[in-house]
Each structure stands twice: as structure tokens, then as C-alpha cells.
Design a protein around this motif. Structure first.
Motif, PDB file in Angstrom:
ATOM      1  N   TYR A   1      59.320  -5.234 -61.692  1.00  0.00           N
ATOM      2  CA  TYR A   1      58.687  -4.086 -61.029  1.00  0.00           C
ATOM      3  C   TYR A   1      59.715  -3.160 -60.375  1.00  0.00           C
ATOM      4  O   TYR A   1      59.364  -2.125 -59.816  1.00  0.00           O
TER       5      TYR A   1
ATOM      6  N   PHE B   1      65.017   0.066 -58.423  1.00  0.00           N
ATOM      7  CA  PHE B   1      66.210   0.353 -57.617  1.00  0.00           C
ATOM      8  C   PHE B   1      67.444   0.253 -58.515  1.00  0.00           C
ATOM      9  O   PHE B   1      67.392  -0.325 -59.606  1.00  0.00           O
TER      10      PHE B   1
ATOM     11  N   GLY C   1      70.426  -3.256 -51.278  1.00  0.00           N
ATOM     12  CA  GLY C   1      70.758  -3.539 -52.663  1.00  0.00           C
ATOM     13  C   GLY C   1      69.624  -3.261 -53.614  1.00  0.00           C
ATOM     14  O   GLY C   1      68.686  -2.555 -53.279  1.00  0.00           O
ATOM     15  N   GLY C   2      69.729  -3.977 -54.720  1.00  0.00           N
ATOM     16  CA  GLY C   2      70.513  -5.144 -55.010  1.00  0.00           C
ATOM     17  C   GLY C   2      70.278  -6.316 -54.027  1.00  0.00           C
ATOM     18  O   GLY C   2      69.312  -6.329 -53.276  1.00  0.00           O
TER      19      GLY C   2
ATOM     20  N   ASN D   1      68.026 -12.179 -49.964  1.00  0.00           N
ATOM     21  CA  ASN D   1      66.952 -12.704 -50.809  1.00  0.00           C
ATOM     22  C   ASN D   1      66.859 -14.210 -50.653  1.00  0.00           C
ATOM     23  O   ASN D   1      67.878 -14.892 -50.775  1.00  0.00           O
TER      24      ASN D   1
ATOM     25  N   GLY E   1      63.670 -10.430 -48.392  1.00  0.00           N
ATOM     26  CA  GLY E   1      62.716 -10.018 -49.426  1.00  0.00           C
ATOM     27  C   GLY E   1      61.841 -11.167 -49.876  1.00  0.00           C
ATOM     28  O   GLY E   1      62.142 -11.855 -50.845  1.00  0.00           O
TER      29      GLY E   1
ATOM     30  N   GLN F   1      58.219 -10.997 -50.466  1.00  0.00           N
ATOM     31  CA  GLN F   1      57.224 -10.418 -51.402  1.00  0.00           C
ATOM     32  C   GLN F   1      55.883 -11.146 -51.356  1.00  0.00           C
ATOM     33  O   GLN F   1      54.838 -10.527 -51.269  1.00  0.00           O
TER      34      GLN F   1
ATOM     35  N   ARG G   1      60.668 -13.473 -59.389  1.00  0.00           N
ATOM     36  CA  ARG G   1      61.548 -13.836 -58.278  1.00  0.00           C
ATOM     37  C   ARG G   1      62.233 -15.173 -58.553  1.00  0.00           C
ATOM     38  O   ARG G   1      61.690 -16.025 -59.254  1.00  0.00           O
TER      39      ARG G   1
ATOM     40  N   ASP H   1      59.953  -8.579 -46.008  1.00  0.00           N
ATOM     41  CA  ASP H   1      59.325  -7.637 -46.945  1.00  0.00           C
ATOM     42  C   ASP H   1      58.206  -8.359 -47.679  1.00  0.00           C
ATOM     43  O   ASP H   1      58.433  -9.427 -48.270  1.00  0.00           O
TER      44      ASP H   1
ATOM     45  N   MET I   1      54.775  -7.582 -50.474  1.00  0.00           N
ATOM     46  CA  MET I   1      54.060  -6.599 -51.296  1.00  0.00           C
ATOM     47  C   MET I   1      52.613  -7.089 -51.447  1.00  0.00           C
ATOM     48  O   MET I   1      52.349  -8.301 -51.423  1.00  0.00           O
TER      49      MET I   1
ATOM     50  N   GLN J   1      52.478  -1.593 -50.906  1.00  0.00           N
ATOM     51  CA  GLN J   1      51.604  -1.745 -52.078  1.00  0.00           C
ATOM     52  C   GLN J   1      52.479  -1.704 -53.325  1.00  0.00           C
ATOM     53  O   GLN J   1      53.311  -0.800 -53.489  1.00  0.00           O
TER      54      GLN J   1
ATOM     55  N   THR K   1      53.826  -0.751 -56.677  1.00  0.00           N
ATOM     56  CA  THR K   1      53.632   0.433 -57.521  1.00  0.00           C
ATOM     57  C   THR K   1      54.318   0.195 -58.867  1.00  0.00           C
ATOM     58  O   THR K   1      55.305  -0.536 -58.947  1.00  0.00           O
TER      59      THR K   1
HETATM   60  C1  LIG Z   1      65.606  -2.428 -51.915  1.00  0.00           C
HETATM   61  S1  LIG Z   1      64.299  -3.500 -52.326  1.00  0.00           S
HETATM   62  C2  LIG Z   1      65.220  -4.936 -52.526  1.00  0.00           C
HETATM   63  C3  LIG Z   1      65.446  -5.953 -51.508  1.00  0.00           C
HETATM   64  C4  LIG Z   1      65.850  -7.294 -52.068  1.00  0.00           C
HETATM   65  N1  LIG Z   1      66.743  -7.183 -53.166  1.00  0.00           N
HETATM   66  C5  LIG Z   1      64.634  -8.068 -52.578  1.00  0.00           C
HETATM   67  O1  LIG Z   1      64.164  -7.767 -53.635  1.00  0.00           O
HETATM   68  O2  LIG Z   1      64.221  -8.965 -51.887  1.00  0.00           O
HETATM   69  C6  LIG Z   1      63.380  -3.514 -50.848  1.00  0.00           C
HETATM   70  C7  LIG Z   1      61.936  -3.845 -50.986  1.00  0.00           C
HETATM   71  O3  LIG Z   1      61.225  -2.857 -51.703  1.00  0.00           O
HETATM   72  C8  LIG Z   1      60.007  -3.412 -52.156  1.00  0.00           C
HETATM   73  N2  LIG Z   1      59.765  -2.952 -53.525  1.00  0.00           N
HETATM   74  C9  LIG Z   1      60.640  -2.949 -54.559  1.00  0.00           C
HETATM   75  N3  LIG Z   1      60.030  -2.462 -55.680  1.00  0.00           N
HETATM   76  C10 LIG Z   1      58.743  -2.171 -55.342  1.00  0.00           C
HETATM   77  C11 LIG Z   1      57.610  -1.654 -56.050  1.00  0.00           C
HETATM   78  N4  LIG Z   1      57.671  -1.335 -57.338  1.00  0.00           N
HETATM   79  N5  LIG Z   1      56.451  -1.482 -55.364  1.00  0.00           N
HETATM   80  C12 LIG Z   1      56.383  -1.775 -54.053  1.00  0.00           C
HETATM   81  N6  LIG Z   1      57.401  -2.266 -53.345  1.00  0.00           N
HETATM   82  C13 LIG Z   1      58.577  -2.472 -53.970  1.00  0.00           C
HETATM   83  C14 LIG Z   1      60.156  -4.930 -52.084  1.00  0.00           C
HETATM   84  O4  LIG Z   1      59.330  -5.432 -51.073  1.00  0.00           O
HETATM   85  C15 LIG Z   1      61.626  -5.122 -51.729  1.00  0.00           C
HETATM   86  O5  LIG Z   1      61.860  -6.243 -50.946  1.00  0.00           O
END
Ligand SMILES: C[S@@+](CC[C@H](N)C(=O)[O-])C[C@H]1O[C@@H](n2cnc3c(N)ncnc32)[C@H](O)[C@@H]1O
Ligand code: SF4
Length: 388
Positions: free
Chosen positions: A22, A25, A66-67, A101, A124, A126, A138, A163, A165, A195, A197
Motif C-alpha cells: 500500500y 513513500f 523513512g523508509g 518498525n 509503525g 498499523q 508487514r 501509527d 491504519m 484511513q 488509501t
Molecule cells: C512514512 S510511513 C512509514 C513508517 C514506517 N516505515 C512504517 O511503515 O512503519 C508513516 C505511516 O504512514 C502510514 N501510511 C503509509 N501508507 C499509507 C496509506 N496508503 N494509507 C494510509 N496510511 C498510510 C502508515 O501508518 C505508516 O506507518
């Protein structure tokens, strides 16, 4: 001379154990050993090159994102923070966050990050549901998520974020609420509740899983909000909840249209100048490319000035995400614009009940937050509006 806003620093560490389906980044599955030393050297060359743009200003917050930054060793993070302080003035009380993570950490590593100067973790998680974590690609299970939160506390981090979702594949209301309850039980200072996405270019976008419809997603958000509020969390931004006083200062600075330097592959920076200009920059995205050009002008993939007629929308896209919005005086100072640039849109939004009527504050109502895109649409250029 316009007073300059507070300055933050974002560092991007772009590698992950594997790519989640999903995620859009700038993150790359690690093939082979982590190029820790080379990347660190590149970041510090970049810091030396950026330093003149921050002359006379101190960095109030640092966010290592990150990452998966927790793949880097505590020694490397220590060298990074030490090296940065040789090029930039970092405030003594700076908030220094690192993203971690579950599955890449244990208590010793967290202790090392703490000793290196990191004072806030963003973990993170989720979800706490094993099946969901598997579908989300994950590398961790619920046990590792809980262990990471406990290790953060035991390592001396008073401030950590989880974090989460929601609206995950085939998730029901009870599943979403159970995740929030599990997070609350770990007593974090902060919870980000996003949420899910479907982002273009991701595996989920190409082969979409069955996601809850918008009504169910809205019910999930409302039910989770109730649990978070009952547990003493305050919502201060669309997706951000904290204990009173525990807001993420680094992210607040983005939402208040503050300034930030960005180091690392694909990092986005924003700097205001004392003569009223606002400059944005984007660094080259591919880690290998970045490593070869960091510290030279070639590391900047793109640099542009935000024109006056785009500042209202850019500003409000950030500030209106905050539940309290922003003082009107701050909006004018940060954009360098007169009130007349905001007035017509604000009048219309207030008439529709989407913005609060306090003359000293620009803030969305609860209804306005729900329909934020429609609200922001009122601030599109008249020409664009007429064309749509
Ligand atoms: C910069 S990201 C990465 C942080 C870390 N690498 C991880 O994945 O645990 C920060 C947060 O954005 C959220 N995120 C990333 N992709 C997403 C998506 N498609 N929809 C909603 N939230 C998202 C996740 O909760 C993630 O922990
Ligand atoms: S671990 Fe985080 S940054 Fe890496 S691919 Fe997954 S969501 Fe993206």
C-alpha cells in the motif's frame, strides 16, 4: 523584513526490509547490506551544503523518517546527530523523532537510539491483527508490535507514537475499534490514525483488495474517535491524537506552514526568505543517485518559488487540517499576503458552516473537516473554478 517562521529538519532514510503493497513513500526493499556509512556520509555532505541557507536560525525539531530508519544502528544515528550539530545550530530542547518498525528493534537498540539523542519514537504498528498485518505485507506480528512499544518505554522514551491504519481489507467495525483499544492499552503519548488509501503506483492500487465502503469507514473513524477521547486523547489534526501537550512538534510546524530543511533521497524542503519569498526544493529520489550527488547542486532535483496566487491554498491545505486551525495574524505572516487574499473564500466557507466564525482564527468546523476537499475547493483560483 518578514519575521521568519520556526525551522525543522527532515532526514529521509529510504530502505525497508520489504516494500509494503500500500506504500507510495520513497522506500526501497533492501537488497544486500545496508550502505550505512556511505549514506551517512552523503547526508552530512548534504547538511554542509544546506547549512548556509539556515545561517542565524536554529533547528527546533528533527524528524528521521523513512523508509525504516530503525534499520540503521544506534552508532550511525549517533554519528548523524553529532555530525549535523557541526553544520547546523540545533536547539538544546529540540524534539528529535525517529521512525521505528516492529520487527527491526529490540530494547538494546532503542536504548542506543535514546543515548544517541533521539527523544521521541514513532512506531509503525498499523494493526494488532495477525491476518491484517500479513495482508499488509508487514514483517511483524501483534506480539512484536506490543514488544516494540514496551521496549520504547523501558528504554526511557517518555514520548512515543503508534501509527495505526483503519478501513483495512475486509475489516469490520469491531476490528477497527479493537486495534485502537490495543494501542491505547500500551499507553503511548500519541496515536496517528490513518484511513488506508489506495495510492497510484502501489501493488494495492493495481490489484485493489476489498475495502470497507465510505459509510463503514466513517463509522469506524467515529467509533475509534470515541474510544480515543474516552481514554484522554485529544484530536489536534485530522489523523493525529495526543495526550494533552503531547502533539508532534515537528509535524505541527508543517501544518502551521513553518520552514524545514530536508536531507536525504527525495526529501522536500521549504524555506522562507526575509524578503518575503517562499522556496521549495526536492532532492533526487533514487538512493544510489543521491549518494553520488549529495553535497552538490545536482542533489536538488527541483527548486521553485511558491507564487503569491498559490499561497492561500497551500497554506490552508496545511492549517485547516489542525482542529484549532491557526490565528489569522499567523496566516498573514506565514504567507506574506493581505487579508483580502483570504477574505472571499473564508466568507463563503463561513456562510456554508465549514469554517468557524471567530474573526481572529482560521479554522474548519467539524463539518468542514469532514468535507475538507470541498472546503479547500473554495480557495482555488477563480479561473480554475470557472473551468471545472
Ligand atoms: C512514512 S510511513 C512509514 C513508517 C514506517 N516505515 C512504517 O511503515 O512503519 C508513516 C505511516 O504512514 C502510514 N501510511 C503509509 N501508507 C499509507 C496509506 N496508503 N494509507 C494510509 N496510511 C498510510 C502508515 O501508518 C505508516 O506507518
Ligand atoms: S515499512 Fe513503511 S516505508 Fe517501508 S514500505 Fe512499508 S509502509 Fe512503506
Amino acid at each position: 523584513m518578514t519575521p521568519l517562521p520556526p525551522l525543522g529538519l527532515y532526514l529521509h532514510l529510504p530502505w525497508c526490509v520489504q516494500k509494503c503493497p500500500y506504500c507510495d513513500f520513497n522506500s526501497h526493499a533492501l537488497r544486500g547490506p545496508l550502505p550505512e556509512t556511505d549514506y551517512l556520509t552523503a547526508l552530512l555532505r548534504d547538511a554542509a551544503w544546506e547549512a548556509p541557507t539556515a545561517t542565524g536560525r536554529s533547528v527546533r525539531t528533527i524528524f528521521i523518517g523513512g523508509g525504516t530508519p530503525s534499520l540503521f544502528s544506534p552508532a550511525a544515528i549517533g554519528q548523524l546527530l553529532e555530525g549535523l550539530s557541526q553544520h547546523l545550530t540545533v536547539a538544546g530542547d529540540a524534539e528529535i523523532t525517529l521512525e521505528a518498525n516492529p520487527g527491526t528493534v529490540e530494547q538494546k537498540r532503542f536504548e542506543g537510539f535514546r543515548a544517541a539523542g533521539v527523544n521521541r519514537l514513532s512506531i509503525g504498528v498499523q494493526s494488532f491483527d495477525a491476518g491484517q498485518l500479513h495482508r499488509l505485507g508487514r514483517i511483524h506480528g501483534p506480539g512484536e508490535a506490543r514488544a516494540a512499544a514496551r521496549a520504547a518505554r523501558a528504554a526511557g522514551f517518555e514520548r512515543f507514537n503508534l501509527d495505526l491504519m483503519f478501513a483495512l481489507p475486509d475489516q469490520d467495525l469491531a476490528g477497527a475499534v479493537a486495534d485502537v483499544d490495543a494501542a491505547i492499552a500500551l499507553e503511548p503519548e500519541h496515536i496517528s490514525h490513518y484511513q488506508l488509501t489506495l495510492e497510484p503506483g502501489t501493488a494495492f492500487h493495481a490489484r485493489p483488495p476489498a475495502l470497507p465502503d465510505e459509510d463503514l469507514a466513517a463509522d469506524m473513524e467515529a467509533a475509534c474517535a470515541e474510544r480515543l477521547a474516552a481514554a484522554g486523547f485529544v484530536r489536534y489534526e485530522v489523523s493525529a491524537w495526543s495526550r494533552p501537550g503531547g502533539a508532534c512538534r515537528h509535524n505541527l510546524n508543517y501544518w502551521r506552514f513553518g520552514d524545514y530543511l530536508a536531507l536525504g533521497a527525495g526529501g522536500h524542503g521549504k524555506l522562507s526568505t526575509s524578503d518575503g519569498r517562499i522556496q521549495r526544493t526536492r532532492k533526487v529520489a533514487l538512493p544510489r543517485h543521491y549518494q553520488t550527488v549529495a553535497g552538490t547542486p545536482a542533489a536538488v532535483a527541483e527548486a521553485w518559488e511558491v507564487p503569491a496566487d498559490e499561497r492561500v491554498l497551500e497554506y490552508l491545505m496545511n492549517a485547516l487540517r489542525l482542529v484549532d486551525g491557526a490565528p489569522r495574524a499567523e496566516a498573514l505572516a506565514r504567507t506574506g499576503l493581505p487579508w483580502s487574499a483570504f477574505a472571499p473564500g473564508v466568507a463563503e466557507a463561513r456562510a456554508r458552516g465549514w469554517m468557524v466564525s471567530d474573526p481572529e482564527r482560521l479554522a474548519a468546523t467539524a463539518e468542514g473537516l469532514r468535507f475538507l476537499n470541498d472546503l479547500l475547493g473554495l480557495f482555488l483560483e477563480p479561473a480554475t473554478e470557472a473551468a471545472s
